[in-house]
Design an enzyme around this catalytic site. Structure first.
Site, mmCIF file in Angstrom:
data_model
loop_
_atom_site.group_PDB
_atom_site.id
_atom_site.type_symbol
_atom_site.label_atom_id
_atom_site.label_comp_id
_atom_site.label_asym_id
_atom_site.label_seq_id
_atom_site.Cartn_x
_atom_site.Cartn_y
_atom_site.Cartn_z
ATOM 1 N N LYS A 65 0.856 -1.194 0.000
ATOM 2 C CA LYS A 65 0.000 0.000 0.000
ATOM 3 C C LYS A 65 0.889 1.241 0.000
ATOM 4 O O LYS A 65 1.898 1.295 0.713
ATOM 5 C CB LYS A 65 -0.875 -0.036 1.257
ATOM 6 C CG LYS A 65 -1.959 1.020 1.311
ATOM 7 C CD LYS A 65 -2.844 0.793 2.548
ATOM 8 C CE LYS A 65 -3.979 1.800 2.633
ATOM 9 N NZ LYS A 65 -4.848 1.575 3.806
ATOM 10 N N SER A 99 -9.688 1.172 2.923
ATOM 11 C CA SER A 99 -8.906 1.949 2.000
ATOM 12 C C SER A 99 -7.799 1.170 1.284
ATOM 13 O O SER A 99 -7.270 1.641 0.291
ATOM 14 C CB SER A 99 -8.283 3.132 2.752
ATOM 15 O OG SER A 99 -7.349 2.676 3.708
ATOM 16 N N SER A 148 -9.570 -1.148 7.127
ATOM 17 C CA SER A 148 -9.019 -0.948 5.776
ATOM 18 C C SER A 148 -8.276 -2.139 5.185
ATOM 19 O O SER A 148 -7.992 -2.145 3.995
ATOM 20 C CB SER A 148 -8.096 0.278 5.755
ATOM 21 O OG SER A 148 -8.870 1.451 5.789
#
Lengths: 99, 487
Positions: B79, B154, B178
């Site tokens: 990420k 996310s 997330s």
């Protein structure tokens, strides 16, 4: 209880957090903020009279290292991301008085 | 080699038995990213040169069998909120579009030391603020199971990449669901570890008292192996735990017979999609068949989890994101600015998306004089109660089960107009972070063709138990082996 966060308040908060916003944004944020804050008011139902606030996530000691100076990031590496630099320093806009 | 169904564990075996080299595997992954990713858009940056160099070095280690770890030669993606030295790290924000960190996050260092191969950086909701990956300032990531739907957020890019076989594992980050929510939407296994289990050094912070870095992959074994590699004490993170890191993969395979699984009754109320509810109930029956005792438990403050989470998150994010002001790094809008304040105003106006602006402003509002007691302090008090709920439940049971989301993946654009409606999709995953407990998301079925995820929540630092239960489930089910319909 519906609490209205008007555009004046929105603009005031925006300035506090140094966020430039347009009149149009202030308007839509005003509506959205009122709805979101109203949702947060759900917490008023909970009796927290005798409840202490949470202060740490895990019941554990903080891990602190020895307080001794150590080499840090080389200055030239740090300055690679600076928008402007001069003679090994980060250059910022004038803060006090005229240029 | 069938890349789409390859697991970390099977790749490990192929590398060790010299059926394939890490360079070959890495090149095949890079080719697959080039072919498949244009439709999914999981990656913001692909680091081909870094990957091939790391793969060459991994092959040297594998050739001599020296210093070989379970991750040596294994390609992964991360990420884009973890700092990577010399590799652009954007948080999917315009304000960090050209930011190149000069140091690695501890997790990145640990993975490099273990010999893992970094393929690139994953798309996300800007600064982790979102539940659909639509808040990326660059482009939305698409769900590999249905390209018209969101992958969740996310860590949407990380979940989509793991699901589509664009890397053998992903490193995500979970501040309030997330990792787990997108894992559920994309049919992958993902862990939100206990707060403090994995160092946060070098993670670009969203909410510092919630942020937890965790892996996502095809199966529990893979997630356990990665957790083992990234967990542990770090001198550079004062909140990282001194507790030793267990050998998680060793606990897999132990029987779960006689263990107690709790069903929090407050999670099973109106609003859950019928297909999600029936998938979770079937999973509970499966656990019963495995010999687990099933108990109903109560977490009485469940409905306050979401407002507690968002209130504290806004406040912490507002403080954390004050650093992005165009002075030392990142975007700086100086042309036409009247003074230094004007530079801040213009930089932040141009650099942040709407959701980031909303959260920073609401955070400042709830922290401001006159509102602090009513909002921030109140939320921290109810947070104590949320944590006590979990502590009491874990006196009765070893783990709790709940869905990761009330629905399956929704359509792109479906919830973008109303921020509050988007927040509600996090209802089952946010309470764990204020409590700091670990939670493992595991695929458990389908509803109208889209994946359903369940989460197993446990006591602080009890990841081992969650892996044991999740692994036992994956031995008798094959939901996690289902693959999205891609080329």
């Amino acid at each position: 209880m519906t609490q209205i966060i008007d555009t004046k308040t929105v603009k005031h908060v925006a300035f506090l957090v140094r966020m430039g916003i347009s009149d149009g944004e202030a308007q839509s944020f005003s509506q959205q903020f009122s709805a979101i804050i109203d949702f947060f008011n759900l917490l008023n139902e909970v009796d927290t009279h005798d409840t202490p606030p949470a202060t740490q996530v895990i019941h554990a000691n903080m891990v602190l290292r020895e307080d001794a100076a150590q080499p840090s990031m080389p200055r030239e590496d740090f300055l690679k991301n600076a928008p402007e630099s001069e003679e090994g320093y980060v250059k910022v806009s004038t803060v006090l008085g005229e240029e | 080699m069938e890349l789409s169904s390859l697991t970390l564990r099977s790749a490990q075996e192929m590398l060790r038995s010299k059926q394939i080299s890490s360079v070959e595997l890495t090149q095949a992954m890079l080719d697959r990213i080039r072919k498949i990713d244009p439709q999914i858009q999981a990656y913001v940056t692909v680091t081909e040169d870094v990957a091939l160099e790391q793969a060459r070095r991994a092959d040297e280690r594998l050739a001599t069998s020296e210093n070989v770890t379970p991750l040596t030669g294994i390609p992964f993606g991360v990420k884009d909120c973890l700092s990577t030295k010399g590799v652009r790290t954007t948080c999917s924000s315009k304000i960090l579009e050209n930011y190149v960190p000069q140091y690695n996050a501890t997790v990145i260092d640990k993975l490099a030391d273990s010999g893992a191969v970094m393929l690139g950086k994953h798309n996300m909701d800007e600064f982790g603020m979102g539940s659909s990956c639509e808040n990326s300032a660059y482009f939305p990531t698409r769900n590999p199971w249905d390209l018209t739907r969101v992958p969740g957020g996310s860590s949407g890019g990380s979940a989509a990449a793991a699901a589509a076989g664009l890397g053998l594992f992903s490193i995500g980050e979970d501040t309030g669901g997330s990792v787990r929510m997108p894992a559920g939407f994309c049919n992958v296994t993902g862990l939100k570890p206990t707060y403090g289990r994995v160092s946060r050094y070098g993670l670009i912070a969203l909410a510092s008292s919630f942020d937890s870095i965790g892996p996502m992959a095809r199966e529990v074994y893979d997630v356990a192996a990665v957790t083992e590699a990234i967990a542990g004490l770090d001198k550079r993170d004062s909140t990282s735990s001194t507790l030793p890191v267990p050998q998680y993969t060793q606990s897999l395979g132990k029987s779960v017979k006689g263990m107690k699984l709790g069903i929090p009754k407050e999670y099973f109320v109106a609003g859950m999609e019928a297909g999600v509810e029936s998938a979770i109930h079937k999973a509970i029956q499966q656990f019963e068949a495995l010999g687990m005792e099933i108990h109903e438990v109560s977490l009485p403050h469940t409905k306050y989890g979401l407002p507690v989470y968002y209130l504290i998150l806004f406040a912490e994010a507002s403080a954390n994101l004050a650093r992005f002001d165009g002075t030392r790094f990142g975007l700086s809008v100086r042309d036409g600015a009247e003074d230094v304040i004007d530079v801040y105003l213009r930089t932040r106006a141009a650099g942040f998306g709407d959701e980031v602006k909303r959260r920073i402003m609401l955070g400042a509002y709830t922290l401001s004089a006159g509102y602090y007691d009513a909002y921030y302090l109140k939320a921290q008090k109810v947070r104590t109660l949320l944590r006590q709920d979990f502590e009491q439940a874990f006196e009765q049971v070893d783990a709790l089960i709940a869905p990761t989301c009330p629905t399956t993946a929704f359509k792109i654009g479906e919830k973008t107009a109303d921020p509050l409606e988007m927040y509600l999709s996090d209802i089952y995953v946010t309470a764990t972070n204020p409590a700091g407990i670990p939670s493992l998301a595991v695929p458990c079925g389908f509803s109208q063709g889209m994946p359903v995820g369940m989460q197993l929540m446990g006591k602080h630092f009890n990841e081992e138990t969650l892996f044991q239960i999740g692994h036992a489930y994956q031995q008798v089910t094959d939901w996690h082996k289902q693959l999205p319909p891609l080329g």
